[in-house]
Scaffold this motif. Structure first.
Motif, PDB file in Angstrom:
ATOM      1  N   TYR A   1       0.829  -1.205   0.000  1.00  0.00           N
ATOM      2  CA  TYR A   1       0.000   0.000   0.000  1.00  0.00           C
ATOM      3  C   TYR A   1       0.870   1.264   0.000  1.00  0.00           C
ATOM      4  CZ  TYR A   1      -3.373   3.482   1.641  1.00  0.00           C
ATOM      5  OH  TYR A   1      -4.151   4.606   1.769  1.00  0.00           O
ATOM      6  N   GLU A   2       1.892   1.295   0.844  1.00  0.00           N
ATOM      7  CA  GLU A   2       2.780   2.457   0.911  1.00  0.00           C
ATOM      8  C   GLU A   2       3.498   2.686  -0.423  1.00  0.00           C
ATOM      9  OE1 GLU A   2       2.951   4.743   3.200  1.00  0.00           O
ATOM     10  OE2 GLU A   2       1.663   3.723   4.634  1.00  0.00           O
ATOM     11  N   PHE A   3       3.947   1.598  -1.048  1.00  0.00           N
ATOM     12  CA  PHE A   3       4.597   1.739  -2.355  1.00  0.00           C
ATOM     13  C   PHE A   3       3.597   2.230  -3.401  1.00  0.00           C
ATOM     14  CE2 PHE A   3       8.168  -1.030  -0.887  1.00  0.00           C
ATOM     15  CZ  PHE A   3       9.212  -0.231  -1.324  1.00  0.00           C
ATOM     16  N   GLU A   4       2.375   1.695  -3.388  1.00  0.00           N
ATOM     17  CA  GLU A   4       1.357   2.141  -4.348  1.00  0.00           C
ATOM     18  C   GLU A   4       1.041   3.618  -4.174  1.00  0.00           C
ATOM     19  OE1 GLU A   4      -1.864  -0.613  -3.732  1.00  0.00           O
ATOM     20  OE2 GLU A   4      -0.938  -2.126  -5.020  1.00  0.00           O
ATOM     21  N   LEU A   5       0.873   4.053  -2.929  1.00  0.00           N
ATOM     22  CA  LEU A   5       0.611   5.468  -2.647  1.00  0.00           C
ATOM     23  C   LEU A   5       1.726   6.361  -3.178  1.00  0.00           C
ATOM     24  CD1 LEU A   5      -0.774   5.708   1.007  1.00  0.00           C
ATOM     25  CD2 LEU A   5      -1.975   6.205  -1.125  1.00  0.00           C
ATOM     26  N   SER A   6       2.915   5.824  -3.220  1.00  0.00           N
ATOM     27  CA  SER A   6       4.076   6.594  -3.658  1.00  0.00           C
ATOM     28  C   SER A   6       4.342   6.487  -5.149  1.00  0.00           C
ATOM     29  CB  SER A   6       5.305   6.147  -2.866  1.00  0.00           C
ATOM     30  OG  SER A   6       5.099   6.437  -1.501  1.00  0.00           O
ATOM     31  N   GLY A   7       3.427   5.868  -5.887  1.00  0.00           N
ATOM     32  CA  GLY A   7       3.527   5.852  -7.342  1.00  0.00           C
ATOM     33  C   GLY A   7       4.161   4.630  -7.960  1.00  0.00           C
ATOM     34  N   PHE A   8       4.417   3.603  -7.175  1.00  0.00           N
ATOM     35  CA  PHE A   8       5.012   2.379  -7.694  1.00  0.00           C
ATOM     36  C   PHE A   8       3.949   1.422  -8.233  1.00  0.00           C
ATOM     37  CE2 PHE A   8       8.400   3.892  -5.085  1.00  0.00           C
ATOM     38  CZ  PHE A   8       9.560   3.304  -5.551  1.00  0.00           C
ATOM     39  N   GLU A   9       4.349   0.627  -9.206  1.00  0.00           N
ATOM     40  CA  GLU A   9       3.575  -0.555  -9.592  1.00  0.00           C
ATOM     41  C   GLU A   9       4.077  -1.669  -8.683  1.00  0.00           C
ATOM     42  OE1 GLU A   9       3.091  -3.733 -13.227  1.00  0.00           O
ATOM     43  OE2 GLU A   9       3.765  -1.694 -13.702  1.00  0.00           O
ATOM     44  N   VAL A  10       3.160  -2.296  -7.939  1.00  0.00           N
ATOM     45  CA  VAL A  10       3.547  -3.285  -6.940  1.00  0.00           C
ATOM     46  C   VAL A  10       3.160  -4.682  -7.376  1.00  0.00           C
ATOM     47  CG1 VAL A  10       3.244  -4.050  -4.546  1.00  0.00           C
ATOM     48  CG2 VAL A  10       3.291  -1.604  -5.079  1.00  0.00           C
ATOM     49  N   ILE A  11       4.122  -5.579  -7.317  1.00  0.00           N
ATOM     50  CA  ILE A  11       3.899  -7.009  -7.487  1.00  0.00           C
ATOM     51  C   ILE A  11       4.213  -7.596  -6.114  1.00  0.00           C
ATOM     52  CG2 ILE A  11       4.515  -9.088  -8.776  1.00  0.00           C
ATOM     53  CD1 ILE A  11       3.523  -6.702 -10.536  1.00  0.00           C
ATOM     54  N   ASP A  12       3.275  -8.366  -5.540  1.00  0.00           N
ATOM     55  CA  ASP A  12       3.553  -8.898  -4.212  1.00  0.00           C
ATOM     56  C   ASP A  12       3.437 -10.411  -4.201  1.00  0.00           C
ATOM     57  OD1 ASP A  12       0.738  -8.864  -4.426  1.00  0.00           O
ATOM     58  OD2 ASP A  12       0.511  -8.726  -2.262  1.00  0.00           O
ATOM     59  N   ALA A  13       4.117 -11.005  -3.214  1.00  0.00           N
ATOM     60  CA  ALA A  13       4.150 -12.457  -3.083  1.00  0.00           C
ATOM     61  C   ALA A  13       4.349 -12.819  -1.616  1.00  0.00           C
ATOM     62  CB  ALA A  13       5.280 -13.039  -3.928  1.00  0.00           C
ATOM     63  N   GLY A  14       3.806 -13.985  -1.233  1.00  0.00           N
ATOM     64  CA  GLY A  14       3.915 -14.458   0.137  1.00  0.00           C
ATOM     65  C   GLY A  14       5.053 -15.431   0.365  1.00  0.00           C
ATOM     66  N   SER A  15       5.760 -15.786  -0.701  1.00  0.00           N
ATOM     67  CA  SER A  15       6.898 -16.705  -0.580  1.00  0.00           C
ATOM     68  C   SER A  15       7.882 -16.405  -1.705  1.00  0.00           C
ATOM     69  CB  SER A  15       6.434 -18.162  -0.681  1.00  0.00           C
ATOM     70  OG  SER A  15       6.006 -18.452  -2.007  1.00  0.00           O
ATOM     71  N   ALA A  16       9.092 -16.905  -1.532  1.00  0.00           N
ATOM     72  CA  ALA A  16      10.104 -16.726  -2.572  1.00  0.00           C
ATOM     73  C   ALA A  16       9.698 -17.448  -3.846  1.00  0.00           C
ATOM     74  CB  ALA A  16      11.459 -17.228  -2.075  1.00  0.00           C
ATOM     75  N   GLU A  17       9.131 -18.619  -3.689  1.00  0.00           N
ATOM     76  CA  GLU A  17       8.722 -19.394  -4.865  1.00  0.00           C
ATOM     77  C   GLU A  17       7.643 -18.651  -5.656  1.00  0.00           C
ATOM     78  OE1 GLU A  17      10.795 -21.918  -2.009  1.00  0.00           O
ATOM     79  OE2 GLU A  17       9.086 -20.581  -1.747  1.00  0.00           O
ATOM     80  N   GLU A  18       6.673 -18.073  -4.954  1.00  0.00           N
ATOM     81  CA  GLU A  18       5.635 -17.281  -5.615  1.00  0.00           C
ATOM     82  C   GLU A  18       6.259 -16.050  -6.282  1.00  0.00           C
ATOM     83  OE1 GLU A  18       1.480 -14.882  -4.620  1.00  0.00           O
ATOM     84  OE2 GLU A  18       2.560 -15.873  -2.980  1.00  0.00           O
TER      85      GLU A  18
END
Length: 127
Positions: A24-41
C-alpha cells in the motif's frame, strides 16, 4: 526510467498484513507493486516481469529465504536494488546495491533506504 512508466517493486513478505501495508505504501508513492507471500511465488511472478526497479524482501520466508531469493532475482535483473527486512539481527554479506532494515520499520525508512540505493521515488515521503 521512462517518464511514462511507474517504477516496479516486488514485495515479498509471508505475513499478509505486513505485505499489504508495505504494498500500500509503495502504491501510494507511485510504484507498480507485485507482491508475493513466498520466494517461490515471487519467482513465478518475476518470470513475467520485463523490468524490476526494486526487490523488497523479508529474510525469513517459508521455503527459500530472502537471501537466496535475492540471488535468484539478480540472476534475471542484475541491476535491481534489494532491501532485506527482518526482525532478527542475523546478517549475511549483502549484495551490491542492497541494504538491510530492521523490523519494525516505518515507511519513511523504506523509502530513505530505497533512495540511498538509487531507486527513483515518484512521490515517496522521506523524513
Amino acid at each position: 526510467m521512462s517518464q511514462d512508466r511507474r517504477p516496479v517493486v516486488l514485495v515479498v513478505e509471508d505475513e499478509p498484513l505486513l505485505r499489504e501495508m508495505v504494498a500500500y505504501e509503495f502504491e501510494l508513492s507511485g510504484f507498480e507493486v507485485i507482491d508475493a507471500g513466498s520466494a517461490e511465488e515471487a519467482l513465478q511472478r518475476l518470470s513475467t516481469l520485463r523490468v524490476l526497479d526494486l526487490l523488497f524482501t523479508d529474510i525469513r520466508l517459508p521455503g527459500m529465504d530472502g537471501w537466496s531469493l535475492a540471488h535468484e532475482v539478480r540472476a534475471v535483473h542484475a541491476d535491481a536494488p534489494v532491501i532485506y527486512a527482518s526482525g532478527n539481527t542475523e546478517r549475511q554479506t549483502l549484495l551490491p546495491r542492497s541494504e538491510f532494515i530492521q523490523k519494525p520499520y516505518r515507511p519513511e525508512q523504506i523509502f530513505r533506504v530505497a533512495a540511498d540505493l538509487g531507486v527513483d521515488l515518484p512521490a515517496a515521503p522521506i523524513d
